[in-house]
Scaffold this active site. Structure first.
Site, PDB file in Angstrom:
ATOM      1  N   ASP A  19       0.611  -1.432  -0.048  1.00 56.73           N
ATOM      2  CA  ASP A  19      -0.102  -0.008   0.038  1.00 56.73           C
ATOM      3  C   ASP A  19       0.642   1.239   0.040  1.00 56.73           C
ATOM      4  O   ASP A  19       0.509   2.169   0.632  1.00 56.73           O
ATOM      5  CB  ASP A  19      -1.038  -0.056   1.337  1.00 56.73           C
ATOM      6  CG  ASP A  19      -1.934  -1.057   1.147  1.00 56.73           C
ATOM      7  OD1 ASP A  19      -1.745  -1.773   0.310  1.00 56.73           O
ATOM      8  OD2 ASP A  19      -2.722  -1.413   2.106  1.00 56.73           O
ATOM      9  N   LYS A  26      -6.607  -4.680  -3.076  1.00 58.44           N
ATOM     10  CA  LYS A  26      -7.361  -5.453  -1.943  1.00 58.44           C
ATOM     11  C   LYS A  26      -8.129  -4.959  -1.183  1.00 58.44           C
ATOM     12  O   LYS A  26      -7.925  -3.476  -0.813  1.00 58.44           O
ATOM     13  CB  LYS A  26      -5.924  -6.031  -0.942  1.00 58.44           C
ATOM     14  CG  LYS A  26      -5.247  -4.712  -0.320  1.00 58.44           C
ATOM     15  CD  LYS A  26      -4.215  -5.415   0.626  1.00 58.44           C
ATOM     16  CE  LYS A  26      -3.428  -4.580   1.415  1.00 58.44           C
ATOM     17  NZ  LYS A  26      -4.124  -3.581   2.253  1.00 58.44           N
ATOM     18  N   CYS A  42      -1.984  -2.596   7.804  1.00 58.74           N
ATOM     19  CA  CYS A  42      -2.252  -3.502   6.497  1.00 58.74           C
ATOM     20  C   CYS A  42      -0.946  -4.235   6.456  1.00 58.74           C
ATOM     21  O   CYS A  42      -1.024  -5.682   6.163  1.00 58.74           O
ATOM     22  CB  CYS A  42      -2.372  -2.631   5.167  1.00 58.74           C
ATOM     23  SG  CYS A  42      -3.950  -1.924   5.174  1.00 58.74           S
TER      24      CYS A  42
HETATM   25  N1  TIU Z   1      -2.434   0.152   4.226  1.00 62.71           N
HETATM   26  C1  TIU Z   1      -3.006   0.607   5.572  1.00 62.71           C
HETATM   27  O1  TIU Z   1      -2.362   0.306   6.560  1.00 62.71           O
HETATM   28  N2  TIU Z   1      -4.369   1.113   5.584  1.00 62.71           N
HETATM   29  C2  TIU Z   1      -4.818   1.982   6.670  1.00 62.71           C
HETATM   30  O2  TIU Z   1      -6.059   2.241   6.610  1.00 62.71           O
HETATM   31  N3  TIU Z   1      -3.855   2.365   7.578  1.00 62.71           N
HETATM   32  C3  TIU Z   1      -3.937   3.261   8.604  1.00 62.71           C
HETATM   33  O3  TIU Z   1      -2.898   3.191   9.477  1.00 62.71           O
HETATM   34  N4  TIU Z   1      -5.035   3.909   8.614  1.00 62.71           N
END
Ligand code: TIU
Length: 227
Positions: free
Chosen positions: A25, A130, A163
């Protein structure tokens, strides 16, 4: 052949023929000023700071001819893969699917949903959307990795305790050995990153192993030179 990578809680037995890097991400909305993460009041500079290290890690895998997989937290434009329990948790106006400074928030194909230009997937590398925090939920990734004989996953990306950690835990339950590169992952909250790392290595590596990029690079660079 296994290579011994110095790591916590003990050396990671890396088998390059069965390993892949997963970059979680690293998308504009979480990392760039003016994006979704910033709009939620987070200090995105912590995340921006790891971009060169993630780029170096990706380059290390590519130089060694090892697979690199990229993920994006992304929902379909009709939100059919975003349960209300996820969407409605956000602040009104800043929810998944709402219009943000970089297009609709966490919607596939929108400008903010793109992986940072510096870390763009190369031709032939897998890039998956995802809908969950974890990379296995509703993605078919486990089958793809099994087809390719991958049993070890090296992790980078954001955020460590959300994530990244969720994906590592999902990977554990599917039988993968997981190594987190600690300077190639970050959280908006330094104390959460530190805690997540301690949770991963506790109890003999209950979730996996953790090491800095330099330790992996030293081992893989020797391998690249000496074969
Ligand atoms: N990729 C991921 O970690 N999504 C989130 O929403 N993370 C947060 O820490 N908000």
């Amino acid at each position: 052949m296994n290579l011994s990578v110095p790591a916590r809680p003990y050396d990671f037995p890396l088998d390059p023929s069965r390993a892949a890097l997963v970059v979680i991400d690293m998308q504009r909305d979480f990392i760039e000023p003016g994006g979704f993460g910033d709009a939620l009041g987070n200090d995105v500079s912590r995340l921006t700071a790891i971009v060169p290290t993630v780029a170096a890690l990706i380059a290390l895998f590519r130089e060694n001819g090892l697979p690199v997989i990229h993920t994006r937290e992304a929902h379909k434009p009709d939100l059919s893969d975003c349960p209300p329990a996820k969407r409605l948790r956000g602040k009104p106006g800043l929810r998944i699917g709402d219009d943000g400074a970089m297009g609709r928030i966490l919607i596939a194909g929108e400008p903010g949903n793109q992986i940072l230009a510096e870390l763009e997937p190369a031709d032939g590398e897998l890039a998956i959307d995802k809908p969950g925090k974890g990379m296995f939920w509703a993605t078919g990734l486990h089958e793809t990795l099994q087809d390719r004989g991958i049993t070890q996953l090296v992790f980078a990306g954001v955020t460590t305790e959300v994530c990244v950690q969720t994906s590592m835990r999902e990977a554990n339950d599917r039988g993968y050995e997981c190594l987190l590169i600690e300077d190639a992952t970050e959280s908006y909250f330094p104390e959460f990153k530190a805690s997540a790392i301690e949770m991963i290595v506790a109890q003999g590596g209950i979730v996996g192993w953790v090491t800095p990029l330099a330790s992996l690079a030293q081992v893989l660079s020797k391998e690249a030179v000496h074969g």
